[in-house]
Design a protein around this motif. Structure first.
Motif, PDB file in Angstrom:
ATOM      1  N   ASN A 164      16.485   0.052   0.890  1.00 10.17           N
ATOM      2  CA  ASN A 164      15.595  -1.049   1.251  1.00 10.17           C
ATOM      3  C   ASN A 164      14.566  -0.524   2.241  1.00 10.17           C
ATOM      4  O   ASN A 164      14.936   0.114   3.237  1.00 10.17           O
ATOM      5  N   ALA A 165      13.305  -0.776   1.983  1.00  6.64           N
ATOM      6  CA  ALA A 165      12.262  -0.251   2.854  1.00  6.64           C
ATOM      7  C   ALA A 165      11.073  -1.209   2.875  1.00  6.64           C
ATOM      8  O   ALA A 165      10.868  -2.004   1.950  1.00  6.64           O
ATOM      9  N   VAL A 166      10.302  -1.119   3.961  1.00  7.85           N
ATOM     10  CA  VAL A 166       9.062  -1.866   4.122  1.00  7.85           C
ATOM     11  C   VAL A 166       7.972  -0.864   4.463  1.00  7.85           C
ATOM     12  O   VAL A 166       8.184   0.033   5.293  1.00  7.85           O
ATOM     13  N   LEU A 167       6.827  -0.980   3.795  1.00  7.03           N
ATOM     14  CA  LEU A 167       5.715  -0.092   4.127  1.00  7.03           C
ATOM     15  C   LEU A 167       5.291  -0.326   5.581  1.00  7.03           C
ATOM     16  O   LEU A 167       4.833  -1.411   5.942  1.00  7.03           O
ATOM     17  N   LYS A 168       5.452   0.693   6.399  1.00  8.66           N
ATOM     18  CA  LYS A 168       5.136   0.565   7.815  1.00  8.66           C
ATOM     19  C   LYS A 168       3.655   0.870   8.060  1.00  8.66           C
ATOM     20  O   LYS A 168       3.159   1.921   7.639  1.00  8.66           O
ATOM     21  N   PRO A 169       2.936  -0.023   8.721  1.00 12.61           N
ATOM     22  CA  PRO A 169       1.524   0.258   9.011  1.00 12.61           C
ATOM     23  C   PRO A 169       1.384   1.342  10.064  1.00 12.61           C
ATOM     24  O   PRO A 169       2.192   1.457  10.990  1.00 12.61           O
ATOM     25  N   SER A 170       0.357   2.147   9.916  1.00 11.91           N
ATOM     26  CA  SER A 170       0.078   3.200  10.890  1.00 11.91           C
ATOM     27  C   SER A 170      -1.015   2.800  11.870  1.00 11.91           C
ATOM     28  O   SER A 170      -1.304   3.524  12.821  1.00 11.91           O
ATOM     29  N   GLY A 171      -1.631   1.679  11.633  1.00 13.75           N
ATOM     30  CA  GLY A 171      -2.687   1.213  12.525  1.00 13.75           C
ATOM     31  C   GLY A 171      -3.273  -0.086  12.027  1.00 13.75           C
ATOM     32  O   GLY A 171      -2.771  -0.700  11.082  1.00 13.75           O
ATOM     33  N   ALA A 172      -4.345  -0.518  12.688  1.00 13.94           N
ATOM     34  CA  ALA A 172      -5.019  -1.764  12.331  1.00 13.94           C
ATOM     35  C   ALA A 172      -6.438  -1.464  11.889  1.00 13.94           C
ATOM     36  O   ALA A 172      -7.032  -0.437  12.247  1.00 13.94           O
ATOM     37  N   GLY A 173      -7.015  -2.344  11.103  1.00  8.50           N
ATOM     38  CA  GLY A 173      -8.385  -2.189  10.632  1.00  8.50           C
ATOM     39  C   GLY A 173      -8.994  -3.553  10.357  1.00  8.50           C
ATOM     40  O   GLY A 173      -8.384  -4.592  10.631  1.00  8.50           O
ATOM     41  N   THR A 174     -10.187  -3.576   9.824  1.00  4.52           N
ATOM     42  CA  THR A 174     -10.887  -4.820   9.533  1.00  4.52           C
ATOM     43  C   THR A 174     -11.258  -4.875   8.058  1.00  4.52           C
ATOM     44  O   THR A 174     -11.520  -3.845   7.435  1.00  4.52           O
ATOM     45  N   ASP A 175     -11.282  -6.085   7.528  1.00  2.00           N
ATOM     46  CA  ASP A 175     -11.695  -6.264   6.145  1.00  2.00           C
ATOM     47  C   ASP A 175     -13.212  -6.440   6.088  1.00  2.00           C
ATOM     48  O   ASP A 175     -13.910  -6.353   7.112  1.00  2.00           O
ATOM     49  N   MET A 176     -13.742  -6.714   4.916  1.00  4.97           N
ATOM     50  CA  MET A 176     -15.184  -6.788   4.743  1.00  4.97           C
ATOM     51  C   MET A 176     -15.802  -7.981   5.475  1.00  4.97           C
ATOM     52  O   MET A 176     -17.018  -8.022   5.692  1.00  4.97           O
ATOM     53  N   TYR A 177     -14.985  -8.932   5.916  1.00 12.55           N
ATOM     54  CA  TYR A 177     -15.479 -10.086   6.655  1.00 12.55           C
ATOM     55  C   TYR A 177     -15.229  -9.979   8.153  1.00 12.55           C
ATOM     56  O   TYR A 177     -15.503 -10.919   8.892  1.00 12.55           O
ATOM     57  N   GLY A 178     -14.669  -8.840   8.573  1.00 14.77           N
ATOM     58  CA  GLY A 178     -14.398  -8.646   9.994  1.00 14.77           C
ATOM     59  C   GLY A 178     -13.018  -9.109  10.425  1.00 14.77           C
ATOM     60  O   GLY A 178     -12.684  -9.050  11.617  1.00 14.77           O
TER      61      GLY A 178
END
Length: 408
Positions: free
Chosen positions: A374-388
């Motif tokens: 069982n696993a969850v994709l772990k985020p490595s950071g944060a970012g913004t989408d095309m709408y900010g």
């Protein structure tokens, strides 16, 4: 002086002193003298050489007859037609009967499952998906849960508008494979024609096919089938199981769809079991019994006031734990007793492109032995989408690591 008998002896060629013998007719065959066994005493009564020896046989008791040593118990006489009972005969008959009942119960459950799936399923991705072949070969199923809410629900989400996916979980089953990989709904991906968006928006733009395409591009894992959770029928499946047992890995304080009228320690289900109204006050390490409404509400918890640091990855982990609790319940003695009811309700809890037998193969594959993860994709950071807007970034290296673990 000779009597009649003496004349008879003379006619037969015998003297009066000779011992008489009997002739049974002309040509009569003399009886064969039995051969004396080794234990016969041949000398008894032969004190002189001229005396005729005679044979004495020792008395022996035959099996099943009376006699023998004085005071010996007389063997029991068995009635005709009643032989000696075979050892374990009753036990084998009972075991055979139990096995027949178990096999019959399982077959009945399988038939009900297929009939229910045939009646209720309406596939909407047949032209896109295929492959697999559970339970004999590994099959990848994408499990989706949308944020669509019934009218009047107090829980945030889509109410009549474009729904998005709250749950995106890849499940590998069949061929002795058993793995789960959850994708956080806020993971940023490129959606063709819509730019950089959160992956949960793919469903709003392209429905099931849009979600499948987004997950395949992100993970490089081929999706064979899709199962979308039906939130109206999912609680009924849990109730058919008699509820599930959930052990809290962390403390949890949350209110879903407005919370219960009177929150208390543990789980409190409010006014409407289908629209939320549930409060959680869970302690770490303690086990709680969840009915259908509570299990669905727990899968929807977004914010945990007990631990503000928790995010969407913790939510995905709780969803996997609920599926694990359902599996354990089915394998329990209580679950076996309820198996036909569970089999009838299970196909109604999802909407899928699979037919009855394909869906049954996926279900069977979940209970076969084999390696599991069982696993969850772990985020490595944060970012913004095309709408900010804010989203999560998952590195290619982390994706590749999760894929290898999922495919093994």
């Amino acid at each position: 002086m000779q009597g009649p008998d003496d004349d008879a002896h003379e006619r037969r060629g015998a003297t009066p002193d000779d011992p008489p013998y009997t002739v049974y007719g002309a040509g009569a065959r003399q009886p064969r003298r039995p051969r004396a066994p080794e234990h016969v005493d041949r000398t008894v009564g032969a004190e002189h050489e001229d005396d005729a020896p005679y044979t004495v046989y020792r008395a022996e008791r035959r099996r099943g007859e009376g006699g023998g040593e004085p005071g010996a118990p007389r063997p029991r006489r068995r009635l005709p037609g009643f032989g000696r009972p075979r050892r374990g005969g009753l036990g084998r008959r009972v075991l055979r009967a139990v096995l027949l009942v178990v096999v019959g119960w399982i077959v009945l459950s399988g038939v009900l499952f297929v009939v229910s799936a045939t009646i209720h399923q309406q596939g909407d991705a047949d032209d896109l998906l295929g492959g697999g072949g559970a339970p004999f070969t590994p099959t990848n199923v994408l499990v989706l849960g949308t944020d669509a809410r019934p009218p009047g629900s107090k829980e945030p989400g889509s109410e009549g508008g474009s729904a998005r996916t709250d749950t995106m979980m890849l499940m590998r089953t069949g061929g002795f494979a058993n793995a789960k990989l959850s994708v956080p709904r806020d993971t940023l991906v490129d959606i063709p024609g819509h730019g950089r968006q959160k992956i949960n928006a793919a469903y709003a733009f392209g429905g099931v096919r849009g979600s499948v395409a987004a997950v395949e591009r992100l993970t490089d894992i081929d999706v064979n089938h899709v199962a979308t959770i039906d939130f109206e029928n999912f609680p009924q499946l849990i109730d058919a199981m008699g509820g599930v047992r959930y052990k809290a890995k962390t403390c949890l304080t949350a209110d879903v769809s407005g919370g219960a009228n009177r929150p208390r320690a543990g789980v409190a289900v409010g006014y409407d079991k289908f629209k939320g109204g549930t409060s959680f006050r869970l302690k770490k390490g303690r086990t709680y019994t969840l009915n259908g409404a509570a299990a669905l509400a727990l899968a929807r918890v977004r914010k945990n006031r007990c631990d503000a640091a928790q995010d969407d990855t913790n939510r995905a982990g709780r969803q996997q734990e609920i599926l694990g609790a359902m599996k354990r319940r089915v394998l329990s003695p209580a679950g076996f007793v309820r198996l036909p009811f569970i089999a009838w309700k299970a196909p109604q809890a999802v909407k899928t492109d699979m037919g009855g037998f394909s869906l049954l193969g996926v279900a069977i594959g979940q209970f076969l032995p084999g390696k599991s993860s069982n696993a969850v994709l772990k985020p490595s950071g944060a970012g913004t989408d095309m709408y900010g807007g804010q989203g999560l970034i998952v590195s290619p290296a982390d994706v590749a690591k999760a894929r290898r673990r999922f495919d093994r």
